[in-house]
Design a protein around this motif. Structure first.
Motif, PDB file in Angstrom:
ATOM      1  N   VAL A  40       0.841  -1.203   0.000  1.00 45.93           N
ATOM      2  CA  VAL A  40       0.000   0.000   0.000  1.00 45.93           C
ATOM      3  C   VAL A  40       0.877   1.254   0.000  1.00 45.93           C
ATOM      4  CG1 VAL A  40      -1.671   1.339   1.330  1.00 45.93           C
ATOM      5  CG2 VAL A  40      -1.976  -1.130   1.076  1.00 45.93           C
ATOM      6  N   ALA A 151      -5.400   3.475   3.371  1.00 53.66           N
ATOM      7  CA  ALA A 151      -4.626   4.048   2.264  1.00 53.66           C
ATOM      8  C   ALA A 151      -3.343   4.724   2.731  1.00 53.66           C
ATOM      9  CB  ALA A 151      -5.490   5.037   1.488  1.00 53.66           C
ATOM     10  N   GLY A 153      -1.386   3.321   4.851  1.00 55.13           N
ATOM     11  CA  GLY A 153      -0.509   2.255   5.298  1.00 55.13           C
ATOM     12  C   GLY A 153      -0.644   1.950   6.767  1.00 55.13           C
ATOM     13  N   GLY A 178     -10.261   0.057   2.649  1.00 51.88           N
ATOM     14  CA  GLY A 178      -8.964  -0.491   3.000  1.00 51.88           C
ATOM     15  C   GLY A 178      -8.967  -1.991   2.767  1.00 51.88           C
ATOM     16  N   ASP A 422      -9.589   7.382   2.596  1.00 57.31           N
ATOM     17  CA  ASP A 422      -8.875   7.209   1.321  1.00 57.31           C
ATOM     18  C   ASP A 422      -9.117   8.429   0.434  1.00 57.31           C
ATOM     19  OD1 ASP A 422      -7.535   6.228  -0.884  1.00 57.31           O
ATOM     20  OD2 ASP A 422      -9.136   4.848  -1.479  1.00 57.31           O
ATOM     21  N   PHE A 427      -8.148   2.947  -3.302  1.00 60.67           N
ATOM     22  CA  PHE A 427      -8.903   1.698  -3.368  1.00 60.67           C
ATOM     23  C   PHE A 427     -10.137   1.778  -4.272  1.00 60.67           C
ATOM     24  CE2 PHE A 427      -6.809   1.461   0.880  1.00 60.67           C
ATOM     25  CZ  PHE A 427      -5.947   0.424   0.572  1.00 60.67           C
TER      26      PHE A 427
END
Length: 449
Positions: A40, A151, A153, A178, A422, A427
């Motif tokens: 990611v 998003a 991480g 996610g 995000d 995603f």
């Protein structure tokens, strides 16, 4: 770490039904949460979008991407069974059949399952996969806690107690908030069920439908186009010892797959014979009474490929809807031989669940691969829309962003959470942008091979 991870370059991906395909630039097979986090972060740095795939059993374009695809196949297995609190912690890529078998060996089970068990647990949760029984919600309602790689991480733990404001959004998210890497589920002690399959006439079904729904732990029925014969299936707890199910499994493979495949090929080549095949299939239903564990009985093998739409309507419209379906098929002379699957599901409070805040009837329509499906599906969808139908997120549908906003009252709240977690759309893919944000893609219907 990244260099030793299993990775494929430019490999074409197709879903089970062959209604969706794409060629990701890279496909990753992480075997740990750390590897997922690494991917990611790399994607964000290189401005790549990510989609995640389990078994590929959704019929829509949910997984399509030309950027990066992550398979969770290697992130699989049970981490822990909490026997005190009756919970299991399982990795996101674990297939439902694998989970059922391992739980069964330990004396436990999921409280409900669908009729297909090849999906990953993360995929089943993300699309609102369900079974049947008015005392049970979809599989997402079994979730106690989710571990998601966002998003940024970050490994985010979401539950009623931790990051609770995200919980109801994460339960059915289509993989857009996610990557679900770990799940904690409620489980029950393994039970023995008496499974019964029989056929009755349609007028008797209508007369006794409420009793069937409320007097059985699990109940479903199948309408056969052009026939008054209905197949009814029930499962209830029994004190009997489990039977040996070798013959039952063999019968399912022989009748519901190999023989049905031959009949389906006949209908594909001679579609005017579809009504005859449907009536023949209905008459061929025998009476079955067996006992077994839930993971042995809920699901049946599905080897014959098909296209599918499925809608969820308020349960009070159930009888009116099935009557209108039967009348429409005969009036329009639709060339369809697949039975229509009808189930019930408890109301829940997951924001994007089709059963959100209403006891529900789910009605699923199938068409054999290679046979024209568009007109039949459009007519069935029109009936479902008349009765406030919400589409199953993993099945084909033709609803626009405006229509989905009207059907899912919490969709704006969900999209706000999606934007927060995000903001750069890591995603998202074109399909999700189209149905949620209103951005048009170039192709509306899934491809047909």
């Amino acid at each position: 770490m990244f260099s030793v991870m299993k990775t494929e370059q430019g490999k074409r991906w197709r879903n089970w039904a062959r209604t969706s395909q794409s060629t990701p630039e890279k496909t990753f097979y992480p075997s740990s949460m750390e590897e997922v986090i690494f991917i990611v972060k790399e994607a964000v740095q290189e401005q790549k979008r990510i989609r995640v795939v389990g078994a590929g059993h959704s019929f829509t374009k949910l997984v399509e991407t030309n950027d990066w695809l992550i398979s969770l196949d290697l992130l699989s297995g049970i981490e822990e069974i909490d026997e005190v609190n009756h919970m299991v912690t399982v990795l996101g890529g674990t297939r439902l059949f694998q989970l059922g078998e391992e739980l069964g060996q330990a004396g436990y089970a999921q409280e409900n399952l669908g009729d297909i068990n090849v999906q990953s647990i993360a995929g089943a949760i993300s699309t609102g996969t369900h079974g049947t029984g008015l005392d049970f919600g979809n599989i997402s309602t079994q979730v106690v806690e989710l571990s998601i790689v966002t998003a940024s991480g970050e490994l985010l733990t979401v539950s009623e107690k931790q990051n609770a404001r995200y919980f109801k959004a994460c339960l059915v998210s289509l993989g857009s908030l996610g990557i679900i890497v770990k799940v904690k589920l409620k489980i029950i002690k393994s039970l023995v069920y008496a499974y019964q399959s029989d056929k009755i006439l349609y007028p008797l079904l209508v007369e006794q439908l409420d009793r069937y729904i409320h007097e059985n732990r699990h109940f479903e029925f199948y309408l056969f186009p052009y026939s008054d014969i209905v197949q009814v299936k029930t499962m209830n707890i029994t004190e009997r010892k489990p039977d040996r199910l070798h013959f039952h499994r063999f019968q399912n493979l022989l009748l519901e797959n190999y023989l049905f495949y031959i009949l389906s090929e006949f209908c594909r080549l001679f579609s005017t014979g579809s009504s005859f095949v449907s009536r023949l299939s209905a008459r061929a239903i025998g009476k079955t009474m067996i006992a077994g564990k839930s993971h042995e009985l809920f699901a049946t093998p599905r080897l014959v490929k098909f296209r599918e739409i499925e809608y969820c309507i308020p349960i009070e419209h159930f009888k009116s809807a099935i009557q209108e379906i039967r009348e429409c098929i005969e009036e329009k002379k639709h060339r369809v031989h697949f039975p229509i699957e009808c189930r019930t599901v408890k109301a829940d409070d997951s924001w994007l669940s089709p059963s959100y805040q209403r006891e529900s009837a789910y009605i699923a329509f199938h068409m054999y691969k290679g046979m024209p499906y568009e007109e039949y599906f459009y007519d069935m969808e029109a009936i479902m829309r008349k009765y406030e139908g919400r589409p199953h997120w993993g099945k084909m549908h033709h609803l626009s962003q405006k229509e989905l906003l009207a059907l899912y009252p919490k969709l704006p709240d969900f999209l706000a959470v999606r934007q927060e977690l995000d903001p750069h759309g890591v995603f998202l893919n074109d399909y999700l942008k189209e149905i949620w944000i209103g951005e048009q893609s170039t192709e509306k219907l899934p491809v047909m091979e």
